[in-house]
Design a protein around this motif. Structure first.
Motif, PDB file in Angstrom:
ATOM      1  N   MET A 122       0.515  -1.394  -0.026  1.00 29.23           N
ATOM      2  CA  MET A 122       0.170   0.097   0.038  1.00 29.23           C
ATOM      3  C   MET A 122       0.695   1.447  -0.288  1.00 29.23           C
ATOM      4  SD  MET A 122      -2.560   1.169   2.864  1.00 29.23           S
ATOM      5  CE  MET A 122      -4.076   0.404   2.500  1.00 29.23           C
ATOM      6  N   LYS A 123       0.692   1.969  -0.359  1.00 24.09           N
ATOM      7  CA  LYS A 123       1.492   3.520  -0.579  1.00 24.09           C
ATOM      8  C   LYS A 123       0.822   4.274  -0.029  1.00 24.09           C
ATOM      9  CE  LYS A 123       2.871   2.877  -5.461  1.00 24.09           C
ATOM     10  NZ  LYS A 123       3.253   3.503  -7.522  1.00 24.09           N
ATOM     11  N   ILE A 124       1.527   5.205   0.741  1.00 23.85           N
ATOM     12  CA  ILE A 124       0.414   5.691   1.839  1.00 23.85           C
ATOM     13  C   ILE A 124       1.795   7.177   1.516  1.00 23.85           C
ATOM     14  CG2 ILE A 124       0.011   6.141   4.410  1.00 23.85           C
ATOM     15  CD1 ILE A 124       0.446   3.699   4.684  1.00 23.85           C
ATOM     16  N   VAL A 125       1.296   8.476   1.999  1.00 25.76           N
ATOM     17  CA  VAL A 125       1.586   9.413   1.202  1.00 25.76           C
ATOM     18  C   VAL A 125       1.219  10.355   3.378  1.00 25.76           C
ATOM     19  CG1 VAL A 125       1.612  11.990   1.168  1.00 25.76           C
ATOM     20  CG2 VAL A 125       1.859   9.550  -0.656  1.00 25.76           C
ATOM     21  N   ILE A 126       2.787  10.992   3.834  1.00 30.72           N
ATOM     22  CA  ILE A 126       2.474  11.398   5.219  1.00 30.72           C
ATOM     23  C   ILE A 126       2.699  12.810   4.474  1.00 30.72           C
ATOM     24  CG2 ILE A 126       2.947  11.978   7.263  1.00 30.72           C
ATOM     25  CD1 ILE A 126       3.946   9.220   7.730  1.00 30.72           C
ATOM     26  N   VAL A 127       1.419  13.714   4.690  1.00 27.47           N
ATOM     27  CA  VAL A 127       2.072  15.235   5.067  1.00 27.47           C
ATOM     28  C   VAL A 127       2.268  16.176   6.481  1.00 27.47           C
ATOM     29  CG1 VAL A 127       1.571  17.222   3.936  1.00 27.47           C
ATOM     30  CG2 VAL A 127       0.253  15.337   2.452  1.00 27.47           C
ATOM     31  N   ALA A 128       3.533  17.012   6.623  1.00 30.53           N
ATOM     32  CA  ALA A 128       3.088  17.598   7.624  1.00 30.53           C
ATOM     33  C   ALA A 128       3.293  18.601   7.974  1.00 30.53           C
ATOM     34  CB  ALA A 128       4.808  16.738   8.552  1.00 30.53           C
ATOM     35  N   ASN A 129       3.591  19.332   9.101  1.00 28.74           N
ATOM     36  CA  ASN A 129       2.624  20.764   8.806  1.00 28.74           C
ATOM     37  C   ASN A 129       4.888  22.114   8.772  1.00 28.74           C
ATOM     38  OD1 ASN A 129       1.646  23.113   9.737  1.00 28.74           O
ATOM     39  ND2 ASN A 129       2.417  23.187  11.774  1.00 28.74           N
ATOM     40  N   GLY A 130       5.515  21.296   8.184  1.00 21.71           N
ATOM     41  CA  GLY A 130       6.569  21.999   7.694  1.00 21.71           C
ATOM     42  C   GLY A 130       6.580  23.456   6.227  1.00 21.71           C
ATOM     43  N   THR A 131       7.612  22.454   6.003  1.00 23.60           N
ATOM     44  CA  THR A 131       7.667  24.393   4.326  1.00 23.60           C
ATOM     45  C   THR A 131       7.005  23.540   3.386  1.00 23.60           C
ATOM     46  OG1 THR A 131       9.401  24.755   5.529  1.00 23.60           O
ATOM     47  CG2 THR A 131       8.797  25.350   3.451  1.00 23.60           C
ATOM     48  N   LEU A 132       6.343  23.296   2.857  1.00 28.78           N
ATOM     49  CA  LEU A 132       5.950  22.969   1.642  1.00 28.78           C
ATOM     50  C   LEU A 132       6.073  23.156   0.154  1.00 28.78           C
ATOM     51  CD1 LEU A 132       4.895  19.127   0.612  1.00 28.78           C
ATOM     52  CD2 LEU A 132       2.929  20.459   0.975  1.00 28.78           C
ATOM     53  N   CYS A 133       6.114  23.395  -0.839  1.00 32.88           N
ATOM     54  CA  CYS A 133       6.256  23.899  -1.732  1.00 32.88           C
ATOM     55  C   CYS A 133       4.944  23.420  -2.061  1.00 32.88           C
ATOM     56  CB  CYS A 133       7.051  24.127  -2.894  1.00 32.88           C
ATOM     57  SG  CYS A 133       8.092  25.738  -1.595  1.00 32.88           S
ATOM     58  N   GLN A 134       3.901  23.663  -2.868  1.00 33.86           N
ATOM     59  CA  GLN A 134       2.731  23.039  -3.744  1.00 33.86           C
ATOM     60  C   GLN A 134       3.267  23.211  -5.493  1.00 33.86           C
ATOM     61  OE1 GLN A 134      -0.827  24.478  -1.842  1.00 33.86           O
ATOM     62  NE2 GLN A 134       0.232  23.899  -0.032  1.00 33.86           N
ATOM     63  N   THR A 135       3.809  21.418  -5.601  1.00 32.60           N
ATOM     64  CA  THR A 135       3.518  22.200  -7.500  1.00 32.60           C
ATOM     65  C   THR A 135       2.982  21.057  -8.079  1.00 32.60           C
ATOM     66  OG1 THR A 135       5.750  19.751  -6.322  1.00 32.60           O
ATOM     67  CG2 THR A 135       6.461  22.667  -7.185  1.00 32.60           C
ATOM     68  N   ASP A 136       2.827  20.852  -8.614  1.00 31.09           N
ATOM     69  CA  ASP A 136       2.115  19.634  -9.718  1.00 31.09           C
ATOM     70  C   ASP A 136       2.247  18.716  -9.272  1.00 31.09           C
ATOM     71  OD1 ASP A 136       0.374  21.736 -10.407  1.00 31.09           O
ATOM     72  OD2 ASP A 136       0.989  21.824 -12.598  1.00 31.09           O
ATOM     73  N   ARG A 137       3.867  18.610  -9.417  1.00 28.15           N
ATOM     74  CA  ARG A 137       4.421  17.139  -9.203  1.00 28.15           C
ATOM     75  C   ARG A 137       3.887  16.909  -7.711  1.00 28.15           C
ATOM     76  NH1 ARG A 137       9.294  14.806  -7.030  1.00 28.15           N
ATOM     77  NH2 ARG A 137       9.233  16.893  -6.650  1.00 28.15           N
ATOM     78  N   LEU A 138       3.687  17.185  -6.832  1.00 28.74           N
ATOM     79  CA  LEU A 138       4.025  17.457  -5.659  1.00 28.74           C
ATOM     80  C   LEU A 138       1.965  16.350  -5.082  1.00 28.74           C
ATOM     81  CD1 LEU A 138       5.111  19.838  -2.906  1.00 28.74           C
ATOM     82  CD2 LEU A 138       6.407  16.800  -4.292  1.00 28.74           C
ATOM     83  N   LEU A 139       1.514  17.437  -5.276  1.00 33.73           N
ATOM     84  CA  LEU A 139      -0.262  16.834  -6.197  1.00 33.73           C
ATOM     85  C   LEU A 139      -0.663  15.799  -7.266  1.00 33.73           C
ATOM     86  CD1 LEU A 139      -2.920  17.873  -5.115  1.00 33.73           C
ATOM     87  CD2 LEU A 139      -2.771  19.430  -7.425  1.00 33.73           C
ATOM     88  N   SER A 140       0.580  15.366  -7.995  1.00 28.81           N
ATOM     89  CA  SER A 140       0.297  13.901  -8.487  1.00 28.81           C
ATOM     90  C   SER A 140       0.796  13.184  -7.296  1.00 28.81           C
ATOM     91  CB  SER A 140       0.708  14.070 -10.019  1.00 28.81           C
ATOM     92  OG  SER A 140       1.322  12.932 -10.193  1.00 28.81           O
ATOM     93  N   ARG A 141       1.886  12.931  -6.987  1.00 23.56           N
ATOM     94  CA  ARG A 141       2.082  12.071  -6.044  1.00 23.56           C
ATOM     95  C   ARG A 141       0.765  11.409  -5.328  1.00 23.56           C
ATOM     96  NH1 ARG A 141       8.889  11.725  -5.663  1.00 23.56           N
ATOM     97  NH2 ARG A 141       8.014   9.822  -5.062  1.00 23.56           N
ATOM     98  N   ILE A 142       0.685  12.690  -4.445  1.00 19.82           N
ATOM     99  CA  ILE A 142      -0.663  12.737  -3.323  1.00 19.82           C
ATOM    100  C   ILE A 142      -1.323  11.920  -4.105  1.00 19.82           C
ATOM    101  CG2 ILE A 142      -2.127  13.286  -1.609  1.00 19.82           C
ATOM    102  CD1 ILE A 142       0.191  15.884  -1.527  1.00 19.82           C
ATOM    103  N   GLN A 143      -2.210  12.494  -5.443  1.00 23.93           N
ATOM    104  CA  GLN A 143      -3.264  11.817  -5.684  1.00 23.93           C
ATOM    105  C   GLN A 143      -3.193  10.021  -5.745  1.00 23.93           C
ATOM    106  OE1 GLN A 143      -3.687  14.852  -8.966  1.00 23.93           O
ATOM    107  NE2 GLN A 143      -5.256  15.548  -7.963  1.00 23.93           N
ATOM    108  N   GLN A 144      -2.155   9.824  -6.613  1.00 26.41           N
ATOM    109  CA  GLN A 144      -1.762   8.714  -6.520  1.00 26.41           C
ATOM    110  C   GLN A 144      -1.557   7.166  -5.664  1.00 26.41           C
ATOM    111  OE1 GLN A 144       1.697   8.214  -8.711  1.00 26.41           O
ATOM    112  NE2 GLN A 144       1.191   9.383 -10.324  1.00 26.41           N
ATOM    113  N   ALA A 145      -0.915   8.050  -4.104  1.00 24.52           N
ATOM    114  CA  ALA A 145      -1.504   7.609  -2.861  1.00 24.52           C
ATOM    115  C   ALA A 145      -2.506   6.053  -2.351  1.00 24.52           C
ATOM    116  CB  ALA A 145      -1.311   7.930  -2.085  1.00 24.52           C
TER     117      ALA A 145
END
Length: 213
Positions: A1-24
């Motif tokens: 199972m692919k899991i993504v954890i998103v924490a409260n630190g610095t995060l630049c919201q790029t299309d690449r990151l968004l795509s990887r989250i959506q695939q989780a």
């Protein structure tokens, strides 16, 4: 199972990151990481932490969307990130991606990086990414994709690293022994589209930095 954890630190919201989250298969918010997810229009499966970094309106909105909330007391022995990691490990995680785990708080940043060693020891591939780096801890082997000219640093984080072999890089190594504190592995360079790192014992921190343009 692919899991993504998103924490409260610095995060630049790029299309690449968004795509990887959506695939989780599962998205976990570590406390204020829920704010990042809200900005991206993503609903997590669960929010874990002491909830001191989430505005009440965002927390209420996610509750209305039936998001599971696992609240812990502020006075606890584990960070929100560690609690999220343990939740992932007990819920079938086979591949873990961590975002938003670095910030100006060096103590939290280092703790979030070194926590990867527990996952590596259990054979769970884990990647920590931020706007500037892709970070791994390796105890056996790892293959990374890149482009010729990309940088890669391999840093020993155990007293001794034995049998370290690097391939696909400008400065290859074969069955090398390094001690903690050595800088031999800093700023190596991809010569191919893949770099291979392997070792017989110990652990290394592998960082693929993104140079500023």
């Amino acid at each position: 199972m692919k899991i993504v954890i998103v924490a409260n630190g610095t995060l630049c919201q790029t299309d690449r990151l968004l795509s990887r989250i959506q695939q989780a298969d599962m998205v976990i918010a570590a406390d204020g990481g829920a704010v990042h997810l809200n900005h991206m229009g993503i609903v997590p499966r669960i929010i874990i932490g002491d909830l001191d970094s989430i505005p009440e309106n965002i927390l209420s909105m996610f509750k209305e969307k039936q998001v599971k909330i696992l609240k812990h007391p502020a006075r606890k022995d584990q960070t929100d990130m560690e609690l999220c990691m343990e939740y992932a490990m007990t819920h079938g995680c086979t591949d873990l991606l961590i975002m938003g785990a670095t910030s100006t708080r060096l103590d939290h940043t280092l703790a979030n990086i070194f926590i990867l060693r527990r996952l590596a020891a259990q054979g769970i591939p884990t990647t920590l990414i931020d706007a500037h780096n892709e970070i791994h801890i390796v105890v056996s082997h790892l293959t990374l994709t890149g482009c010729p000219g990309d940088l890669l640093s391999v840093i020993p984080i155990s007293d001794h690293v034995q049998g370290l072999t690097l391939e696909g890089l400008e400065y290859p190594l074969t069955n090398q022994t390094l001690c903690m504190g050595s800088t031999m592995g800093i700023s190596n360079v991809f010569t191919q589209d893949k770099a291979h790192i392997s070792l017989k014992s110990g652990a290394v921190l592998v960082i693929k930095p993104k140079e500023e343009s």
